[in-house]
Design a protein around this motif. Structure first.
Motif, PDB file in Angstrom:
ATOM      1  N   GLU A  26      28.964  28.782  19.963  1.00 13.17           N
ATOM      2  CA  GLU A  26      28.470  30.115  20.294  1.00 13.17           C
ATOM      3  C   GLU A  26      27.349  29.951  21.304  1.00 13.17           C
ATOM      4  OE1 GLU A  26      29.581  32.030  15.967  1.00 13.17           O
ATOM      5  OE2 GLU A  26      27.484  31.820  16.530  1.00 13.17           O
ATOM      6  N   VAL A  27      27.016  31.031  21.973  1.00 15.54           N
ATOM      7  CA  VAL A  27      26.268  30.866  23.211  1.00 15.54           C
ATOM      8  C   VAL A  27      24.771  31.166  23.116  1.00 15.54           C
ATOM      9  CG1 VAL A  27      26.497  33.193  24.146  1.00 15.54           C
ATOM     10  CG2 VAL A  27      26.560  31.224  25.696  1.00 15.54           C
ATOM     11  N   THR A  28      24.299  31.643  21.962  1.00 20.28           N
ATOM     12  CA  THR A  28      22.903  32.069  21.898  1.00 20.28           C
ATOM     13  C   THR A  28      21.958  30.914  22.216  1.00 20.28           C
ATOM     14  OG1 THR A  28      23.633  33.451  20.066  1.00 20.28           O
ATOM     15  CG2 THR A  28      21.260  33.304  20.455  1.00 20.28           C
ATOM     16  N   ASN A  29      21.136  31.081  23.254  1.00 24.69           N
ATOM     17  CA  ASN A  29      20.124  30.077  23.592  1.00 24.69           C
ATOM     18  C   ASN A  29      20.694  28.687  23.840  1.00 24.69           C
ATOM     19  OD1 ASN A  29      17.945  31.914  23.271  1.00 24.69           O
ATOM     20  ND2 ASN A  29      18.148  31.677  21.055  1.00 24.69           N
ATOM     21  N   PHE A  30      21.898  28.628  24.422  1.00 23.72           N
ATOM     22  CA  PHE A  30      22.546  27.338  24.686  1.00 23.72           C
ATOM     23  C   PHE A  30      21.725  26.517  25.660  1.00 23.72           C
ATOM     24  CE2 PHE A  30      26.043  24.434  25.163  1.00 23.72           C
ATOM     25  CZ  PHE A  30      25.993  24.016  26.486  1.00 23.72           C
ATOM     26  N   ARG A  31      21.567  25.208  25.337  1.00 23.39           N
ATOM     27  CA  ARG A  31      20.928  24.284  26.278  1.00 23.39           C
ATOM     28  C   ARG A  31      21.886  23.175  26.674  1.00 23.39           C
ATOM     29  NH1 ARG A  31      14.977  22.674  24.328  1.00 23.39           N
ATOM     30  NH2 ARG A  31      15.160  21.367  26.158  1.00 23.39           N
ATOM     31  N   ALA A  90      27.812  18.794  18.768  1.00 20.27           N
ATOM     32  CA  ALA A  90      26.614  19.564  18.413  1.00 20.27           C
ATOM     33  C   ALA A  90      26.166  20.402  19.592  1.00 20.27           C
ATOM     34  CB  ALA A  90      25.486  18.622  17.993  1.00 20.27           C
ATOM     35  N   GLU A  91      25.730  21.598  19.291  1.00 20.86           N
ATOM     36  CA  GLU A  91      25.153  22.472  20.316  1.00 20.86           C
ATOM     37  C   GLU A  91      23.639  22.372  20.217  1.00 20.86           C
ATOM     38  OE1 GLU A  91      25.906  26.615  19.712  1.00 20.86           O
ATOM     39  OE2 GLU A  91      24.909  27.201  21.569  1.00 20.86           O
ATOM     40  N   GLU A  92      23.012  22.124  21.345  1.00 16.82           N
ATOM     41  CA  GLU A  92      21.555  22.123  21.377  1.00 16.82           C
ATOM     42  C   GLU A  92      21.087  23.486  21.860  1.00 16.82           C
ATOM     43  OE1 GLU A  92      19.662  19.572  24.209  1.00 16.82           O
ATOM     44  OE2 GLU A  92      17.754  19.636  23.166  1.00 16.82           O
ATOM     45  N   THR A  93      20.189  24.093  21.089  1.00 16.56           N
ATOM     46  CA  THR A  93      19.640  25.383  21.487  1.00 16.56           C
ATOM     47  C   THR A  93      18.134  25.241  21.674  1.00 16.56           C
ATOM     48  OG1 THR A  93      19.552  25.989  19.150  1.00 16.56           O
ATOM     49  CG2 THR A  93      21.456  26.749  20.397  1.00 16.56           C
ATOM     50  N   SER A  94      17.498  26.308  22.016  1.00 13.86           N
ATOM     51  CA  SER A  94      16.070  26.234  22.315  1.00 13.86           C
ATOM     52  C   SER A  94      15.313  25.711  21.099  1.00 13.86           C
ATOM     53  CB  SER A  94      15.533  27.598  22.727  1.00 13.86           C
ATOM     54  OG  SER A  94      15.857  28.554  21.749  1.00 13.86           O
ATOM     55  N   GLY A  95      14.239  24.985  21.370  1.00 10.64           N
ATOM     56  CA  GLY A  95      13.508  24.326  20.302  1.00 10.64           C
ATOM     57  C   GLY A  95      14.109  22.978  19.959  1.00 10.64           C
TER      58      GLY A  95
ATOM     59  N   TYR B  49       9.298  18.621  14.003  1.00 14.43           N
ATOM     60  CA  TYR B  49       7.888  18.561  14.373  1.00 14.43           C
ATOM     61  C   TYR B  49       7.779  18.144  15.821  1.00 14.43           C
ATOM     62  CZ  TYR B  49       5.508  19.033   9.885  1.00 14.43           C
ATOM     63  OH  TYR B  49       4.977  19.513   8.725  1.00 14.43           O
ATOM     64  N   ASN B  50       6.889  18.800  16.550  1.00 12.41           N
ATOM     65  CA  ASN B  50       6.594  18.406  17.918  1.00 12.41           C
ATOM     66  C   ASN B  50       5.112  18.077  18.002  1.00 12.41           C
ATOM     67  OD1 ASN B  50       5.604  19.146  20.835  1.00 12.41           O
ATOM     68  ND2 ASN B  50       7.779  18.740  21.009  1.00 12.41           N
ATOM     69  N   ASN B  51       4.805  16.813  18.320  1.00 12.21           N
ATOM     70  CA  ASN B  51       3.404  16.388  18.376  1.00 12.21           C
ATOM     71  C   ASN B  51       2.624  16.814  17.137  1.00 12.21           C
ATOM     72  OD1 ASN B  51       2.960  14.860  20.775  1.00 12.21           O
ATOM     73  ND2 ASN B  51       3.293  16.728  21.936  1.00 12.21           N
ATOM     74  N   LYS B  52       3.153  16.509  16.009  1.00 10.09           N
ATOM     75  CA  LYS B  52       2.556  16.759  14.688  1.00 10.09           C
ATOM     76  C   LYS B  52       2.565  18.224  14.265  1.00 10.09           C
ATOM     77  CE  LYS B  52      -1.561  14.948  15.200  1.00 10.09           C
ATOM     78  NZ  LYS B  52      -2.884  14.570  14.660  1.00 10.09           N
ATOM     79  N   GLU B  53       3.135  19.100  15.087  1.00  9.66           N
ATOM     80  CA  GLU B  53       3.151  20.513  14.746  1.00  9.66           C
ATOM     81  C   GLU B  53       4.543  20.942  14.296  1.00  9.66           C
ATOM     82  OE1 GLU B  53       1.600  22.972  17.864  1.00  9.66           O
ATOM     83  OE2 GLU B  53       2.519  24.760  17.001  1.00  9.66           O
ATOM     84  N   LEU B  54       4.628  21.636  13.172  1.00  9.37           N
ATOM     85  CA  LEU B  54       5.907  22.101  12.647  1.00  9.37           C
ATOM     86  C   LEU B  54       6.470  23.180  13.553  1.00  9.37           C
ATOM     87  CD1 LEU B  54       7.925  22.081  10.242  1.00  9.37           C
ATOM     88  CD2 LEU B  54       6.545  23.915   9.251  1.00  9.37           C
ATOM     89  N   ILE B  55       7.714  22.974  14.073  1.00  4.27           N
ATOM     90  CA  ILE B  55       8.314  23.984  14.931  1.00  4.27           C
ATOM     91  C   ILE B  55       9.611  24.562  14.371  1.00  4.27           C
ATOM     92  CG2 ILE B  55       7.216  23.271  17.078  1.00  4.27           C
ATOM     93  CD1 ILE B  55       9.762  21.800  17.825  1.00  4.27           C
ATOM     94  N   ILE B  56      10.291  23.816  13.525  1.00  4.95           N
ATOM     95  CA  ILE B  56      11.488  24.354  12.877  1.00  4.95           C
ATOM     96  C   ILE B  56      11.339  24.104  11.385  1.00  4.95           C
ATOM     97  CG2 ILE B  56      13.989  24.164  12.548  1.00  4.95           C
ATOM     98  CD1 ILE B  56      14.208  23.281  15.455  1.00  4.95           C
ATOM     99  N   ASN B  57      11.534  25.172  10.625  1.00  2.80           N
ATOM    100  CA  ASN B  57      11.487  25.047   9.173  1.00  2.80           C
ATOM    101  C   ASN B  57      12.636  25.902   8.651  1.00  2.80           C
ATOM    102  OD1 ASN B  57      10.913  24.953   6.487  1.00  2.80           O
ATOM    103  ND2 ASN B  57       8.795  25.594   6.673  1.00  2.80           N
TER     104      ASN B  57
END
Lengths: 110, 111
Positions: A26-31, A90-95, B49-57
């Protein structure tokens, strides 16, 4: 959460055969779209695809992304028993989040 | 060796116990992750975690608590273990915008 679907879920072939594994996303925020090979332990990186229509090759393995169809294929030519593994898309999305498909279990028999 | 290394590789423990899994990467990557792979082989992200900061939980029971003392380490502590926690837990790292490198996994069995 984006969904990644792989097909087939399992595949049994003979050495020397050529196989094509499919992945749709799916395409949401695709990287990017990534392929991994998992044998007994950690998934190992195969390809990362960001641009549509550009084939990436590594030996007998190649992969291509189709952004219009939201899909990718992984080709393995002249398969060997050592290619037996689970192939993960695997799809990589933002973040930098990876959403994995269920994997294709490939078995190559001598 | 440059790698993502996690310990222990195998962990068998009783329900109700508290356990930790450690992860270290010497690749200089900015971002580290924990993924869980269940019996159906589905890999699902738990934390990033990015540089010790939680970004995805992700939606993970709060019995799971990640800790990142520095950029190269991301540990996972699990309280009050349950049977359903049995899985293989993978640590991974990535530089920004490029694919991951995975550790070799910790197979957790709760009995």
């Amino acid at each position: 959460e984006d969904k990644v679907v792989q097909s087939p879920l399992s595949l049994v072939v003979h050495e020397g055969d050529t196989v094509t594994l499919n992945c749709s996303y799916e395409v949401t925020n695709f990287r990017s779209l990534l392929w991994y090979k998992q044998e007994k332990k950690a998934p190992t990186f195969l390809f990362m695809l960001t641009s549509s229509g550009i084939e990436k090759k590594s030996g007998r393995l190649s992969s291509i992304l189709d952004k219009k169809e939201l899909s990718s294929i992984l080709n393995i030519t002249a398969t060997q028993t050592g290619d037996s593994a689970i192939y993960l898309c695997a799809e990589e999305t933002s973040g930098s989040r990876l959403t994995f498909g269920e994997g294709t279990q490939l078995t190559v028999n001598p | 060796d440059t790698a993502v290394s996690q310990t222990p590789k195998y962990l068998v423990t009783q329900m109700g116990n508290d356990k930790s899994i450690k992860c270290e990467q010497n690749l200089g990557h900015d971002t580290m992750y924990w993924y869980k792979q269940d019996s159906k082989k589905f890999l699902k992200i738990m934390f990033s975690y990015n540089n010790k900061e939680l970004i995805i939980n992700e939606t993970v029971p709060n019995r799971f608590s990640p800790k990142s003392p520095d950029k190269a380490h991301l540990n996972l502590h699990i309280n009050s273990l349950e049977l359903g926690d049995s899985a293989v837990y993978f640590c991974a790292s990535s530089p920004t915008g490029v694919g991951y490198t995975f550790g070799s996994g910790t197979r957790l069995t709760v009995v």
